[in-house]
Write a protein that holds these residues in place. Structure first.
Motif, short mmCIF file in Angstrom:
data_model
loop_
_atom_site.label_atom_id
_atom_site.label_comp_id
_atom_site.label_asym_id
_atom_site.label_seq_id
_atom_site.Cartn_x
_atom_site.Cartn_y
_atom_site.Cartn_z
N ARG A 1 0.84 -1.20 0.00
CA ARG A 1 0.00 0.00 0.00
C ARG A 1 0.88 1.25 0.00
NH1 ARG A 1 -3.15 -0.83 5.37
NH2 ARG A 1 -1.03 -1.40 6.02
N GLU A 2 0.25 2.39 -0.18
CA GLU A 2 0.98 3.64 -0.07
C GLU A 2 1.38 3.87 1.39
OE1 GLU A 2 1.91 5.40 -2.78
OE2 GLU A 2 0.88 3.90 -3.98
N SER B 1 3.38 1.48 -6.34
CA SER B 1 3.77 2.62 -7.18
C SER B 1 5.28 2.77 -7.35
CB SER B 1 3.22 3.92 -6.59
OG SER B 1 1.82 3.89 -6.49
N GLU C 1 -6.90 -3.79 -0.79
CA GLU C 1 -6.88 -2.76 -1.83
C GLU C 1 -6.57 -3.31 -3.22
OE1 GLU C 1 -5.64 -0.91 2.08
OE2 GLU C 1 -5.11 -2.70 0.94
N VAL D 1 -3.52 -4.33 -4.28
CA VAL D 1 -2.19 -3.96 -4.77
C VAL D 1 -1.13 -5.01 -4.45
CG1 VAL D 1 -2.59 -1.48 -4.77
CG2 VAL D 1 -1.82 -2.60 -2.66
N ARG E 1 -2.86 4.24 -8.90
CA ARG E 1 -4.25 4.62 -9.22
C ARG E 1 -4.28 5.54 -10.45
NH1 ARG E 1 -4.20 4.58 -3.50
NH2 ARG E 1 -3.84 6.83 -3.34
N ALA F 1 -7.58 6.21 -12.61
CA ALA F 1 -8.61 7.16 -12.17
C ALA F 1 -8.33 8.55 -12.70
CB ALA F 1 -8.67 7.17 -10.65
N ASP G 1 0.02 9.02 -0.35
CA ASP G 1 1.32 8.43 -0.69
C ASP G 1 2.39 8.73 0.35
OD1 ASP G 1 1.12 11.17 -1.59
OD2 ASP G 1 3.03 10.88 -2.63
#
Length: 532
Positions: A27-28, A46, A70, A72, A422, A425, A491
């Protein structure tokens, strides 16, 4: 390649046994900071390519990836496999599975180091003084020196009036010259608690004749006591004298020996390098200036005090082997010994390189992140001035993949902010018929992100050559408008001990949380911490 699954018990048992294992949170950083297992390391989907090779230098190390629903974790695990990692699994049940197993989760970042600092104070009763007590000493012109154990950049942002920047690993090396009179009281501070405690206890462990105290709760405590901070301070530690260096070396070596730190020669190091069964991190713990002037090949830069404070930002594999270097003329030194003494107590397998290292050679220059090859995919690029023309004609829309604080500080006018994981989006919000143009700080991340477009079937983007830095270098303006920032980014976790705009409630809450860590470690039982 099929992804296997490891249970929370598998991970916890490996921690207790001291076996090598890496637990990665995909996750971030924002959600990671709210809840994660003790030794979980933040490696967001990311940024996998930017972080993996430095954090995980052995491709066969056992890696387990998780998220909290999530979606990810699996893409991050697949991405790690594409980088050549051969033992990648998912955590059964993700974070919820960890909680359901009855295991502890922690909030904030750099938690192992911060929890360890509290563990040290609890067991060693590290002496400390409140902000009010320290201010009274300053006002009375008492014989005190205040040594700021943080990075110089943090010190320059805000410091205790009269304080001197002496990052943590430099304390034992420099203190004999800064406070030669044993009647001088030495006060060590940081922003919160950890580096104050570890810094003060380092001086106590080294047996300096002076009185020593940590500034209780650091600049946070100072601010909450309504005392003024100094901004833009530039005072730094002096050059070490031969006598001061000799005293520091003797003291640091004795501390490292008490902690059980091994000393290895270049020949043993060669054996370590060739051991494919163990993860090996080679770290130079000196100042940035010394490292850039000349360092041993293969050694990354990790200033010792910051390495103890944020080990998880440098080493992701719990149980990995760490070798520290200091003086390039002889390998060992005060900073390596003191840093190693703390890493050993933190439960790491750590050694100090010493002896005749001349045959290893020297490299110069600042540390550079190790990066995998960019994907072999067609890439169209655009120069800053050509991009300006496209923007003026309404033919392009810039998407900035940099981290949100940098975006807030300044971005190409009209650029959309996007967290890479993301990205879809943001693409959906672009005006019809415009070409997406990717940028980031220096263009590095965009070279990896372009592969995401092919995977998702999105129209191919343009890449801004050299990123936003090239835009600035071309003399083009930046904007601080935040209309296209989107929802509050997650983030980055905003640390309540950095910067000058934190609320009293956030700062006090942070201190209260740190004080609770000892009880949480006792419940946890998987940390392998020890205190000499």
């Amino acid at each position: 390649m099929t992804l296997s699954v490891r249970t929370p018990a598998d991970i916890r048992n490996a921690w207790i046994a001291g076996s090598e294992t890496a637990l990665l949170d995909a996750r971030e950083e924002g959600p990671y900071s709210l809840a994660h297992p003790l030794f979980a390391v933040s490696v967001p989907l990311s940024r996998v390519e930017l972080l993996a090779l430095d954090l995980l230098p052995r491709v066969s190390v056992p890696i387990t990836v998780y998220d909290d629903g999530e979606g990810v974790a699996e893409p991050a695990a697949r991405r790690l496999q594409s980088l050549g990692y051969t033992d990648v699994a998912l955590l059964a049940g993700g974070l919820s599975g960890w909680v359901a197993a009855g295991f502890e989760v922690y909030r904030d970042v750099n938690v192992p180091s911060k929890a360890f600092g509290e563990w040290v104070e609890h067991h060693r009763h590290t002496p400390s003084l409140s902000a009010t007590e320290v201010k009274a000493l300053i006002d009375a012109k008492a014989d005190v020196v205040i040594l700021d154990a943080r990075r110089f950049e943090e010190y320059a942002t805000m410091a205790i009036p009269g304080g001197i920047s002496v990052p943590g690993a430099e304390l034992v090396k420099r203190v004999h010259d800064i406070a030669p009179d044993p009647n001088t009281l030495v006060i060590v501070n940081c922003a919160g608690r950890t580096r104050s405690i570890i810094g003060a206890q380092s001086l106590v462990n080294a047996g300096i004749p002076n009185g020593v105290a940590a500034l209780r709760n650091g600049t946070i405590g100072w601010t909450l006591a309504r005392q003024e901070l100094e901004h833009g301070a530039t005072r730094r530690f002096p050059e070490v004298s031969p006598d001061g260096d000799a005293k520091g070396r003797r003291a640091a070596r004795a501390v490292a020996d008490r902690a059980g730190v091994r000393r290895i020669t270049p020949a043993i190091l060669d054996g370590y390098r060739g051991d494919e069964r163990r993860t090996l991190h080679l770290l130079d713990v000196r100042t940035p200036e010394e490292y850039a002037a000349g360092h041993l090949p293969g050694f990354r830069h990790a200033p010792g005090g910051q390495l103890v404070q944020a080990t998880d930002e440098v080493v992701a594999v719990r149980g990995a082997r760490i070798v520290l270097a200091d003086d390039p003329a002889g390998g060992g030194g005060v900073r390596a010994d003191m840093t190693a003494s703390w890493l050993a107590q933190l439960g790491w397998d750590v050694a100090v390189l010493e002896g005749d290292v001349a045959g290893l050679g020297l490299e110069s220059g600042a540390d550079r992140r190790r990066l995998p090859p960019v994907p072999d995919a067609p890439v169209e690029t655009v120069t800053p001035h050509d991009l300006l023309a496209l923007l003026d004609n309404g033919e392009a829309a810039v998407i900035d993949l940099t981290r949100s604080p940098r975006y807030r500080a300044g971005h190409i006018p009209g650029a959309w902010f996007a967290v890479r994981a993301r990205l879809g989006a943001v693409l959906a919000r672009l005006p019809a018929g415009v070409r997406p143009v990717l940028t980031c700080g220096d263009g590095t991340l965009t070279r990896y992100a372009v592969a995401d477009f092919a995977e998702k079937g999105w129209p191919a983007p343009l890449l801004l050559t050299g990123g936003t830095k090239a835009w600035v270098d071309a003399g083009l303006p930046l904007s601080t408008d935040l209309e296209r920032l989107g929802p509050e980014p997650d983030d980055i976790y905003k640390r309540p001990y950095e910067g000058t705009d934190n609320s009293d409630a956030a700062m006090q809450g942070y201190i209260d949380w740190e004080l609770e860590l000892v009880a949480q470690l006792k419940r946890d039982g998987a940390h392998r911490f020890r205190v000499i």
